[in-house]
Design a protein around this motif. Structure first.
Motif, mmCIF file in Angstrom:
data_model
loop_
_atom_site.group_PDB
_atom_site.id
_atom_site.type_symbol
_atom_site.label_atom_id
_atom_site.label_comp_id
_atom_site.label_asym_id
_atom_site.label_seq_id
_atom_site.Cartn_x
_atom_site.Cartn_y
_atom_site.Cartn_z
ATOM 1 N N LEU A 291 5.093 9.753 -2.812
ATOM 2 C CA LEU A 291 5.283 8.536 -1.884
ATOM 3 C C LEU A 291 5.186 9.095 -0.479
ATOM 4 C CD1 LEU A 291 8.313 6.695 -3.336
ATOM 5 C CD2 LEU A 291 5.574 6.459 -4.068
ATOM 6 N N PRO A 292 4.621 8.120 0.428
ATOM 7 C CA PRO A 292 4.429 8.737 1.846
ATOM 8 C C PRO A 292 5.679 9.362 2.553
ATOM 9 C CG PRO A 292 4.747 6.374 1.755
ATOM 10 C CD PRO A 292 4.658 6.742 0.402
ATOM 11 N N GLY A 300 -0.457 9.838 6.546
ATOM 12 C CA GLY A 300 -1.202 10.294 5.248
ATOM 13 C C GLY A 300 -2.401 9.342 4.909
ATOM 14 N N PRO A 301 -2.534 9.301 3.567
ATOM 15 C CA PRO A 301 -3.547 8.079 3.077
ATOM 16 C C PRO A 301 -3.169 6.815 3.284
ATOM 17 C CG PRO A 301 -3.191 10.136 1.456
ATOM 18 C CD PRO A 301 -2.274 10.227 2.582
ATOM 19 N N ALA A 302 -4.085 5.875 3.299
ATOM 20 C CA ALA A 302 -3.705 4.676 3.910
ATOM 21 C C ALA A 302 -3.139 3.914 2.718
ATOM 22 C CB ALA A 302 -5.023 3.806 4.041
ATOM 23 N N THR A 303 -3.112 4.222 1.371
ATOM 24 C CA THR A 303 -2.718 3.715 0.192
ATOM 25 C C THR A 303 -2.188 4.678 -0.801
ATOM 26 O OG1 THR A 303 -4.943 3.999 -1.229
ATOM 27 C CG2 THR A 303 -4.421 1.791 0.219
ATOM 28 N N THR A 304 -1.377 4.558 -1.716
ATOM 29 C CA THR A 304 -0.811 5.517 -2.626
ATOM 30 C C THR A 304 -0.721 4.925 -4.172
ATOM 31 O OG1 THR A 304 0.711 6.444 -0.962
ATOM 32 C CG2 THR A 304 1.266 6.496 -3.502
#
Length: 367
Positions: A291-292, A300-304
């Protein structure tokens, strides 16, 4: 002594290996206990820490949710959980007047672990009132005591009763404190584990029910710590705080739904109806990783990618949570010992007393 040692079972589910919140993978519990009785005053208090993962919590957040059944109490960090759905710190239990110092000590500990990052935190600290047995105005808990509880955190069996934050607590006019229990679901139900850890400090004697039996009606004549001048408090005052953990991959709103089921376990034992009680519950899931992380300025990444439990499988989790909370409260009482402080004495619920009371109200051990 724990409830199952007496042949009394709650529900039909199967406990984990430790019958504790630590049966949920990665969850650890630590305590630091303060006990002293002298002419200068009474000190029966402490700190209990629940670590959601065996690494710095801000580096491995968990989805979480909260529920307040009755708000005659306080806590820190809950609004951020409601907003973000994330638990990013350990959870601490302590007494009412030590919430601030415990919160500040957790901030300092998180900063020490995460100072290489641009990072902030809002620690979760829950409280119940131990001022009947302990000189709460003296604010005995210090930063060093919080650090000691953090260093004590471990998996495996969990100390119960008069330990950590539960040291000076009273439950159904008996000595209360820390209690825990767990349930492991069948493979058909998902195979997940649900664990609960309570700090029980609520309730009147004659409302006490054990496995559905009105044991408190038989035990009501045992001396109460509230006997005497009324200015020390009245039976039923106090609070209970509850943490539920699971490895089922729940989303935040599902964690909130799970936290709500703590109310059912509390009600079965005879609580949840007092105006003077702060009944605050939190549930978290370790079932999603990656999780972010809060790392301001460096997103971090735009989606998880996530997993979630389908609603058709939530019922078994709700049952497990209610049963684990119910058993945890009773374990807290049975694990406690007599404590005297401020001229009052809270007697522990003795196993032989409970068994005799249960026999009088019609309970018999299963063959």
């Amino acid at each position: 002594m724990r409830l199952r040692d007496l042949g009394i079972t709650i529900g039909s589910g199967t406990p984990g290996a430790f019958n504790a919140i630590t049966d949920v993978p990665g969850v650890r519990v630590g305590h630091h206990t303060l006990n002293a009785e002298s002419a200068d005053g009474s000190m029966h208090t402490g700190v209990t820490i629940i670590e959601p993962r065996p690494v710095a919590a801000h580096l491995a957040p968990c989805f979480a949710g909260v529920h307040v059944l009755n708000g005659n109490g306080d806590a820190t960090g809950l609004e951020w959980i409601r907003e973000a759905g994330l638990l990013t710190t350990p959870i601490a239990y302590t007494n009412t007047h030590s919430v601030g110092v415990v919160r500040d000590a957790l901030v300092a500990a998180e900063r020490e672990m995460g100072k290489q990052h641009t990072y902030w935190c809002m620690p979760v600290v829950l409280e119940t009132y131990d001022g009947i047995l302990s000189d709460i105005w003296d604010q005995h808990v210090s930063t060093e005591h919080v650090q000691a509880a953090l260093e004590d955190a471990r998996s495996g069996p969990v100390q119960e009763g008069c330990v950590g934050g539960g040291t000076g607590m009273i439950c159904h006019e008996f000595k209360g404190g820390i209690g825990t229990s767990s349930r492991v679901l069948s493979s058909e139900e998902g195979g997940w584990t649900v664990g609960a850890l309570v700090q029980a400090n609520y309730g009147v004697r004659d409302a006490l029910r054990v496995a559905g039996y009105p044991a408190g009606s038989v035990l009501k004549d045992i001396p109460s710590p509230y006997d005497g001048p009324v200015n020390v408090g009245v039976p039923g005052m106090g609070s209970i705080v509850i943490t539920i953990a699971t490895d089922a991959p729940l989303l935040p709103h599902q964690c909130t739904r799970l936290a709500q089921r703590a109310s059912i376990g509390l009600a079965r034992v005879g609580g949840g109806t007092e105006d003077d009680s702060g009944d605050i519950f939190i549930a978290f899931s370790v079932g999603n990783s990656g999780l972010p992380v809060a790392n301001l300025g460096h997103p971090g990444p735009a989606t998880t990618p996530l997993k979630m439990v389908n609603n058709d499988y939530m019922t078994a989790l709700f049952v497990a949570a209610a049963d684990a909370v119910e058993e945890a409260i009773l374990n807290a009482m049975l694990a406690a010992n007599d404590v005297q402080g401020r001229g009052r004495k809270a007697l522990a619920l003795k196993p032989e007393q409970l068994l005799a009371a249960m026999a009088k109200v019609g309970w018999a051990p299963q063959p």
